[in-house]
Each structure stands twice: as structure tokens, then as C-alpha cells.
Design a protein around this motif. Structure first.
Motif, short mmCIF file in Angstrom:
data_model
loop_
_atom_site.label_atom_id
_atom_site.label_comp_id
_atom_site.label_asym_id
_atom_site.label_seq_id
_atom_site.Cartn_x
_atom_site.Cartn_y
_atom_site.Cartn_z
N THR A 37 57.43 24.53 43.67
CA THR A 37 56.60 23.48 43.10
C THR A 37 55.19 24.06 43.06
O THR A 37 54.98 25.19 43.48
CB THR A 37 56.59 22.20 43.95
N GLU A 38 54.23 23.30 42.61
CA GLU A 38 52.86 23.77 42.58
C GLU A 38 52.19 23.64 43.94
O GLU A 38 51.04 24.05 44.10
CB GLU A 38 52.07 23.03 41.50
N HIS A 39 52.87 23.10 44.94
CA HIS A 39 52.28 22.93 46.26
C HIS A 39 52.57 24.15 47.13
O HIS A 39 53.56 24.85 46.91
CB HIS A 39 52.82 21.65 46.92
N HIS B 147 52.94 31.51 33.42
CA HIS B 147 51.89 31.24 34.41
C HIS B 147 50.55 31.83 33.95
O HIS B 147 49.51 31.19 34.06
CB HIS B 147 52.27 31.81 35.78
N ALA C 211 49.14 29.64 31.27
CA ALA C 211 48.69 28.37 31.83
C ALA C 211 47.38 28.55 32.60
O ALA C 211 46.43 27.78 32.43
CB ALA C 211 49.77 27.78 32.73
N TYR C 212 47.33 29.58 33.46
CA TYR C 212 46.08 29.87 34.17
C TYR C 212 44.95 30.08 33.16
O TYR C 212 43.82 29.64 33.35
CB TYR C 212 46.23 31.12 35.03
N ARG D 73 47.55 18.50 30.44
CA ARG D 73 47.94 18.38 31.85
C ARG D 73 49.26 19.07 32.16
O ARG D 73 49.48 19.49 33.30
CB ARG D 73 48.00 16.91 32.28
N ASP D 74 50.15 19.21 31.17
CA ASP D 74 51.42 19.91 31.42
C ASP D 74 51.18 21.35 31.91
O ASP D 74 51.98 21.90 32.65
CB ASP D 74 52.26 19.98 30.14
N PHE D 75 50.07 21.97 31.43
CA PHE D 75 49.76 23.35 31.80
C PHE D 75 49.18 23.46 33.20
O PHE D 75 49.24 24.51 33.82
CB PHE D 75 48.74 23.96 30.83
N THR D 76 48.57 22.37 33.66
CA THR D 76 47.80 22.48 34.90
C THR D 76 48.71 22.54 36.12
O THR D 76 48.28 22.98 37.18
CB THR D 76 46.82 21.30 35.06
N ARG D 77 49.96 22.10 35.98
CA ARG D 77 50.84 22.12 37.14
C ARG D 77 51.10 23.56 37.60
O ARG D 77 50.84 23.89 38.76
CB ARG D 77 52.17 21.43 36.83
N ILE D 78 51.59 24.41 36.72
CA ILE D 78 51.88 25.76 37.18
C ILE D 78 50.59 26.55 37.43
O ILE D 78 50.60 27.50 38.20
CB ILE D 78 52.88 26.53 36.28
N ALA D 79 49.48 26.13 36.82
CA ALA D 79 48.20 26.78 37.09
C ALA D 79 47.58 26.31 38.41
O ALA D 79 46.45 26.67 38.74
CB ALA D 79 47.22 26.55 35.94
N ALA D 80 48.31 25.49 39.16
CA ALA D 80 47.85 25.07 40.49
C ALA D 80 48.69 25.74 41.58
O ALA D 80 48.61 25.39 42.74
CB ALA D 80 47.93 23.55 40.61
N SER D 81 49.49 26.72 41.19
CA SER D 81 50.36 27.42 42.14
C SER D 81 49.54 28.35 43.04
O SER D 81 48.37 28.62 42.77
CB SER D 81 51.43 28.21 41.39
#
Lengths: 324, 324
Positions: free
Chosen positions: A128-130, A193, A196-197, A223-231
Motif C-alpha cells: 500500500t502507500e503506507h 511510480h 506518478a512521482y 489524486r489517482d496518481f498521488t497514492r503510489i507517489a506517497a510510497s
């Protein structure tokens, strides 16, 4: 096949390590789970979360007597970890990892593996992105693929035992060559990734007023892109440092295609745009059919209804319940 | 402010049109809802879904007597629709739309608006990847933004009445200049869609064996892109045909940044990669804080647990229920 290890040693206890700890315990796959990590505050967090049975800052102590050792640190730390644990690894033990790149891992780890230890690189395609020990959960690997890349000389029974361990945690297991893994993951994971970053970085560089509006209106696509860019930043830094050639090859294809698309926009080529936009729908359908994605619209994100004017109508339609 | 229209005419009944019909009825915002669409099978589908009170293939008939008319066709059809409905529009009626671009809409529609009709372009920033009348739902606009771009000469009371209509369906409403809308949406929505369509297209062009693996392993990042790349092809063709300049400007920025990132990968600049990957996390946090995204990991996608070996343990942890 029932699988059980005497002692599972996890070196590194982030999202993946902690999910393995929880899943292995839930499925009863190890008598003892030993956890080691570099930072004492992370180790304390793992202890408070009750992720294992033994906790140590010394990876050699963790792996001593273990018949399954899994490296779950960022890939950039593998060489130092291997130098520390090699003398403590038991003959007959399985040594694996969860890194997102495999050729580099083989290059760095293999020369340091003692005689009699079964080295089987692995990569669970889950996450997950967490990040961190508190981000883990036992269901993370369910219905996800785990790729193993054993060398040709590795003991087949050890490979099957490790595969059974992953299957018991809910994974599907596939074995392949390390180079092939790195090429497929470059387009499936690494370039997405990177892209997205990059687009999130482009937005972060906009002037403050515009950036605020992008955040406000982000539900329209961004916002769909920001999830994997928060990994995890360190993990992803190491991916790009260690799978450079495959990433640059796939990024090159992406950029070629984007040049063609950019030109279609510039010259106003409607038929070309519509043809591409129609073709790409089929890919998502294939992913849903393969059981790798939810068919629910908007990823199944919650949509809360606004209250309706009359209470009577509301109760009739919703049974008075909380539909948030 | 309570708002109610005598007759709402929806010209076009796809995802957005049908969601307006359902939300407007649920909130009691119109006495009569008239639906018009170009294709008879779509009209029949709308009728079977019971989306409105009157159905016609003739848009002029739908708008006759309406005090609120909303164009909800692809933007490329606006000119033909306006020529058909202009003679039937009532003085005092509000004419709006839901198109994703606004400068082009003003250019095409404004010259065809009869004297006395209040033309107020609109854009609800809401949607899913599904299309057509059956994709709509009444909650689609809840907590999403709706942007109105009224010209300077437009009646303020009419703008407020339309804003109240959107707020009653759950939207937040903002007004701005059409050019500014198009620039902000280019980076928030249009370029993300272009990039997503492009990367999915790159995968679709891979040889069959590799493409199958990408689909299988798509949970490692790629599948996040496929959602918006499954959006309505005709709608998105029209977006790129009608917001070319802003899209090319923002795509140019994205490509500049990607060149820098590509170089960082090529030369192995770890600190630069880690710095970007750290910075981008903050953007997602801002979006979650703004209430425009779920904080749940993985967009809240379902994760199913594998069965555990002993029934007793399973019942204790899960109450025997179905947790799928």
C-alpha cells in the motif's frame, strides 16, 4: 502441502516485514518469529504491536537457528546486512528477500551466501502507500502474486517449501528468471511510480495559489496518481538505483508513445485520440477479469449522500441507517 | 436557500446526466425532469431506469418550457444541439452544461444563446470510469466541486440559483474565469488522463506474453493508471481537441520535469530521487486533509483474508462472518 518453519527471522519490519509477521502467525507457519531492525524506535514499535516472539537490533542474533530468513529492508541495505548475518546463517536454512528488483539482489547477495544455505530471491507484488511496522496487515498478500527467482542450481525442495509458505499467506506463486522479473516490473511498477512521482512533483512546483486549486479539484484525475507517489521514498530510491537499465528502456518506450500522443493533440487528430482511448479500456477489463482489481467504480471509494430535504423520504430510502 | 425548478431538461444522459437526474429527483429540485438523447437505445435505457418524467429524441421538445436546461453531451456535440434547441429556449431560462472545458464552450455556445436566456457554463468535477445512463448515481456530486464560469454580464440571481441547485446535490460551488478553469483542469485532470492513457497504451503495444504478465502483476502500480484510462473515449477526445493550448503547456512542464528525473535515474543520483519522492508525499496528505480523498490504504480496495488452518481460530477472529 502443509508448511511450518521452526524459526522465521525477519530482518527489516516495515510494511512488508510486518505483514509477513502477521500473516505467518495467523496461518501458523512458524514456531518462533524473530524480528530485527536497525533503529531502536522501530524495534520498540514492532514489540508494542506484538508482531513477533523475539526482538533484537543485531540481525545475526535474529537469524541464528532460523530455518527461514527473509530480508525485508530497503535493497540498498542488503550488502551490510549480509556481511552481518552470513556467519550466523545455519546450513539448510532458506534465505529469501522481498526486494522489488532481483538482478541486483542476486549480484550483491549471492557471493555472501554461505555453503549449504538455500538462497531464493523473492518479490511479493503487494503493498500500500503506507510504510512502517504499523502499516502491515495479515491480508496484504491474499490473491497477490509472489515471484521467486531461484538460480538454476538451487534445491527444488527448498523452492517448493518457500512457495508453500507464500501460498499459505494467500499468494499465488510464480518462478522466473531475475532479468525477466526486472523487465516486467519496470513497466508494471517502476515506470508507473516514476511517472506518478513526476506529475505530483510538477504540481508541487506550481505557484502556491494554483497548487491549492489542484489539490481542491484533485478528484478530477490527479489524486489517482498521488497514492503510489506517497510510497516509501528510500525503498523507491533504491529501486531506481538498482534497476536502471530496464527502467530507462521502458521509460524510453513510454516517451516515444507520449511524443506521438502530444503530436495528435497538437494537430487535433480526433480519430487517433479516440482510437487510443478506446483501446485502453480493454486493458482495465483484463485486469479486473484476472482478479487483480476491483470492478467497483472509483476503486470503491466511499461516496456519501447529501441529506435530502424531508426526513420521511430519507428514512424511506435509507432505513434511517448510517450510509457513510 | 431552497431551490426548485419547474422543468429541468437534460440533453444527454450519460454518467453525469443520469447522476443529475437521480440527484435532482432525490433532493426534489424539479417538478418535471425531461430527458433527451440522440440515440434511441440510450433513450430506452434511460426510460427503463426511470431517470425522468419525459423522454424524447428531439432536444427542442425537451427544453420547451424548461427553466433549467443542462447540456450533458460530449462537448463536440454542443454546436449541433444549440442550433436545434435555440428556438425553443424560454426567456428567463438558465442554460448550463457539464463539459470539462470551458473557453471552447463559451466560444461555441454563446453566439447561439437567445436574448433573455441566462447562459452559465458549468463543470462538476466528479465522475467515475464508467459511462452511460446506468453508471449514474445520486451521490456522485457529494463533497465534489462544481465550477461555474459565468460571463461578467450574466444575471447574479441566476448564477446564485444554479449554484444552489448544485449545492443541493451535495456539491461545493466555485466561480471563476473560463480560461483559468481550463488551465487548472489541464494539470489536474487533462494531463493526468493523457499520461494514464499513454502508459496503458504502451502496455497494450507490448508483445502478447509480456502484456499478460503486466496484467497479472498489475497490482504493483500499473492498475492505478488504468482506471482513468477506462473513461469515456469520445468525451476525452473532445477534451483534447478543445483545450489544446493549456494541455500542451502543462504537458510541456511535465516533460521537462521528467527529463530531469530520467537523468537522475541514468546518473544514479540517489539524493535527488529521495528528495523528490519525499516531497510528493506531502501533496497526498494535503488532498486527504482537503476531504478530496480517502485516507484508507490502497484507496480502500477490499483485501480478502485467506482461510486459516483451524476453524476455531477463524471463528474467534472473524466471528464466522463473511469478510469478503
Amino acid at each position: 502441502m502443509t508448511v511450518k518453519f521452526r524459526k522465521l527471522a525477519l530482518v527489516g519490519i516495515g510494511l512488508i516485514g510486518s505483514s509477513i509477521a502477521l500473516a505467518a502467525r495467523r496461518q501458523g507457519l512458524a514456531d518462533v518469529i524473530a524480528i530485527s531492525t536497525r533503529r531502536s524506535d522501530t524495534l520498540e514499535e514492532a514489540r508494542e504491536l506484538n508482531l513477533g516472539d523475539a526482538y533484537t537490533l543485531d540481525p545475526a542474533e535474529a537469524v541464528r537457528g532460523a530455518d527461514l530468513v527473509i530480508l525485508a529492508t530497503p535493497v540498498g541495505a542488503y550488502e551490510a546486512v549480509m556481511k552481518a548475518i552470513a556467519p550466523a546463517l545455519e546450513p539448510g536454512a532458506i534465505l529469501s528477500d522481498v526486494g522489488s528488483v532481483k538482478r541486483h539482489v542476486v549480484k550483491v547477495v549471492e557471493p555472501l551466501v554461505p555453503e549449504g544455505v538455500h538462497f531464493i530471491p523473492g518479490h511479493p507484488l503487494a503493498g500500500t502507500e503506507h510504510s512502517g511496522p504499523s502499516a502491515g496487515f495479515a491480508e496484504l498478500f491474499a490473491n497477490r502474486w509472489c515471484v521467486l527467482t531461484p538460480g538454476p542450481q538451487v534445491d527444488k525442495a527448498a523452492v517448493e517449501k518457500l512457495a508453500a509458505f507464500w501460498r499459505a499467506m494467500g499468494s499465488n506463486v510464480e518462478t522466473m528468471d531475475a532479468d525477466h522479473h526486472d523487465m516486467v516490473l519496470a513497466i508494471t511498477s517502476h515506470v508507473p511510480h516514476l511517472v506518478a512521482y513526476n506529475i505530483v512533483g510538477t504540481v508541487a512546483d506550481l505557484e502556491q495559489a494554483t497548487q491549492s486549486e489542484v489539490i481542491k479539484f484533485s478528484a478530477s484525475g490527479f489524486r489517482d496518481f498521488t497514492r503510489i507517489a506517497a510510497s516509501d521514498p528510500v525503498m523507491w530510491r533504491d529501486v531506481f538505483l538498482t534497476n536502471r537499465d530496464a527502467v530507462l528502456e521502458m521509460l524510453g518506450r513510454f516517451l516515444e508513445d507520449l511524443s506521438v500522443l502530444q503530436r495528435a493533440v497538437r494537430v487535433g487528430d480526433g480519430p487517433a485520440l479516440e482510437e487510443l482511448f478506446t483501446r485502453t479500456r480493454a486493458v482495465r477489463r483484463s485486469i479486473i477479469d484476472a482478479g487483480q482489481e476491483t470492478a467497483a467504480p472509483d476503486f470503491g471509494r466511499p461516496h456519501e449522500a447529501p441529506p435530502v430535504p424531508e426526513v420521511a423520504t430519507f428514512v424511506r430510502e435509507h432505513g434511517g441507517g448510517d450510509d457513510a
